[in-house]
Scaffold this active site. Structure first.
Site, PDB file in Angstrom:
ATOM      1  N   LYS A  13       3.112   4.787  12.706  1.00  0.00           N
ATOM      2  CA  LYS A  13       3.326   6.056  13.416  1.00  0.00           C
ATOM      3  C   LYS A  13       4.501   6.843  12.834  1.00  0.00           C
ATOM      4  O   LYS A  13       4.401   8.050  12.639  1.00  0.00           O
ATOM      5  CB  LYS A  13       3.550   5.798  14.905  1.00  0.00           C
ATOM      6  CG  LYS A  13       2.334   5.264  15.649  1.00  0.00           C
ATOM      7  CD  LYS A  13       2.555   5.266  17.142  1.00  0.00           C
ATOM      8  CE  LYS A  13       3.673   4.332  17.575  1.00  0.00           C
ATOM      9  NZ  LYS A  13       3.429   2.924  17.202  1.00  0.00           N
ATOM     10  N   ARG A  88       5.274   7.115  26.841  1.00  0.00           N
ATOM     11  CA  ARG A  88       5.049   5.692  26.605  1.00  0.00           C
ATOM     12  C   ARG A  88       4.195   5.058  27.699  1.00  0.00           C
ATOM     13  O   ARG A  88       3.729   3.930  27.560  1.00  0.00           O
ATOM     14  CB  ARG A  88       6.397   4.970  26.506  1.00  0.00           C
ATOM     15  CG  ARG A  88       6.346   3.563  25.978  1.00  0.00           C
ATOM     16  CD  ARG A  88       7.723   3.001  25.795  1.00  0.00           C
ATOM     17  NE  ARG A  88       8.461   3.672  24.738  1.00  0.00           N
ATOM     18  CZ  ARG A  88       8.387   3.335  23.458  1.00  0.00           C
ATOM     19  NH1 ARG A  88       7.591   2.365  23.078  1.00  0.00           N
ATOM     20  NH2 ARG A  88       9.102   3.980  22.572  1.00  0.00           N
ATOM     21  N   ARG A 127       6.857  -8.717   6.796  1.00  0.00           N
ATOM     22  CA  ARG A 127       8.014  -7.975   6.280  1.00  0.00           C
ATOM     23  C   ARG A 127       9.195  -8.908   6.000  1.00  0.00           C
ATOM     24  O   ARG A 127       9.458  -9.830   6.771  1.00  0.00           O
ATOM     25  CB  ARG A 127       8.448  -6.902   7.293  1.00  0.00           C
ATOM     26  CG  ARG A 127       7.591  -5.677   7.282  1.00  0.00           C
ATOM     27  CD  ARG A 127       8.250  -4.502   7.991  1.00  0.00           C
ATOM     28  NE  ARG A 127       8.564  -4.756   9.377  1.00  0.00           N
ATOM     29  CZ  ARG A 127       8.301  -3.884  10.358  1.00  0.00           C
ATOM     30  NH1 ARG A 127       7.684  -2.744  10.094  1.00  0.00           N
ATOM     31  NH2 ARG A 127       8.645  -4.167  11.599  1.00  0.00           N
ATOM     32  N   ARG A 161      13.199 -10.720  10.174  1.00  0.00           N
ATOM     33  CA  ARG A 161      13.905 -10.422  11.420  1.00  0.00           C
ATOM     34  C   ARG A 161      13.219 -11.122  12.586  1.00  0.00           C
ATOM     35  O   ARG A 161      12.005 -11.317  12.569  1.00  0.00           O
ATOM     36  CB  ARG A 161      13.926  -8.912  11.675  1.00  0.00           C
ATOM     37  CG  ARG A 161      14.652  -8.099  10.636  1.00  0.00           C
ATOM     38  CD  ARG A 161      14.735  -6.640  11.041  1.00  0.00           C
ATOM     39  NE  ARG A 161      13.432  -6.106  11.442  1.00  0.00           N
ATOM     40  CZ  ARG A 161      13.234  -4.854  11.828  1.00  0.00           C
ATOM     41  NH1 ARG A 161      14.237  -4.007  11.866  1.00  0.00           N
ATOM     42  NH2 ARG A 161      12.023  -4.430  12.172  1.00  0.00           N
ATOM     43  N   ARG A 172       4.863  -7.816  21.728  1.00  0.00           N
ATOM     44  CA  ARG A 172       4.968  -6.360  21.676  1.00  0.00           C
ATOM     45  C   ARG A 172       3.598  -5.711  21.842  1.00  0.00           C
ATOM     46  O   ARG A 172       3.460  -4.663  22.476  1.00  0.00           O
ATOM     47  CB  ARG A 172       5.604  -5.935  20.346  1.00  0.00           C
ATOM     48  CG  ARG A 172       7.090  -6.248  20.251  1.00  0.00           C
ATOM     49  CD  ARG A 172       7.607  -6.079  18.857  1.00  0.00           C
ATOM     50  NE  ARG A 172       7.482  -4.708  18.372  1.00  0.00           N
ATOM     51  CZ  ARG A 172       7.660  -4.357  17.097  1.00  0.00           C
ATOM     52  NH1 ARG A 172       7.942  -5.272  16.188  1.00  0.00           N
ATOM     53  NH2 ARG A 172       7.544  -3.091  16.741  1.00  0.00           N
TER      54      ARG A 172
END
Length: 219
Positions: A13, A88, A127, A161, A172
């Site tokens: 996004k 949201r 990542r 992370r 999430r």
């Protein structure tokens, strides 16, 4: 154009918002930027948000809505804006509708970036960040370093992370499905939603999005 951008974490996004805002000559308004700006400037809303954040609590909808309202009333947003991260949830979507209606305005489109859940997990969990410079970002599949675990740019250690672990990503996604995804049905009832696949190269997704926003619902 007045556009809301939605999609799960890992859908790209932020990247697409920047490209689309530039192509459409409208400001990109993201929740993260709103919070950082208000907190750094010490605004009343920023101080309220910081007090909740420092206490480890969620910032109430009315504070987020207030920040968004202030930003959308600035001169550069007169001819439109692209909202990223707001609304949201349905309560925020309803507040946005009321806010726009009070100014005799309305949304033109809600762009839904669709990505399979397994791809989201793959994108985020893969990542790796350099400990020396967080701007150096790699991916075990899509942009792997020459030497595993070592930053190509400076030789620093690459790490994952905590927020990028598969377990955290799936949590999430659960939050997204529970809180944010319902706004898609909310806006579908208004005939505003345009859904595109966010798979492929960045420029391909941008082109697909621009076609959809021009009215090609098959994009």
């Amino acid at each position: 154009m007045r556009i809301v951008l939605v999609g799960p974490p890992g859908a790209g996004k932020g990247t697409q918002a920047a490209y689309l805002a530039k192509n459409l000559a409208i400001p990109h308004i993201s929740t993260g930027d709103l919070f950082r700006a208000n907190i750094s400037q010490g605004t009343e809303l920023g101080l309220k948000a910081k007090s909740y954040m420092d206490a480890g609590e969620l910032v109430p909808d009315e504070v987020t809505i207030g920040m968004a309202k202030d930003r959308m009333e600035q001169p550069d947003a007169v001819n439109g804006f692209l909202l990223d991260g707001f609304p949201r949830n349905v309560a925020q979507a309803e507040a946005l509708d009321a806010m726009l209606e009070s100014e005799s305005m309305k949304l033109d489109a809600v762009l839904d970036l669709e990505v399979p859940e397994d791809e989201v997990v793959k994108r985020i969990a893969g990542r790796r960040i350099c400990r020396n410079d967080s701007a150096h970002v790699f991916h075990v599949t899509y942009s792997a370093p020459k030497t595993e675990g070592v930053c190509d740019a400076c030789g620093g250690e690459l790490y994952q992370r905590d927020d990028d672990s598969e377990e955290t990503v799936r949590k999430r996604l659960e939050v997204y499905h529970t809180q944010t995804e319902p706004i898609i049905d909310y806006y579908k009832a208004q005939g505003l939603v345009v859904t595109i696949t966010a798979l492929g190269k960045v420029d391909e997704v941008t082109a697909r999005a621009m076609e959809a926003l021009r009215g090609d619902k098959a994009a």
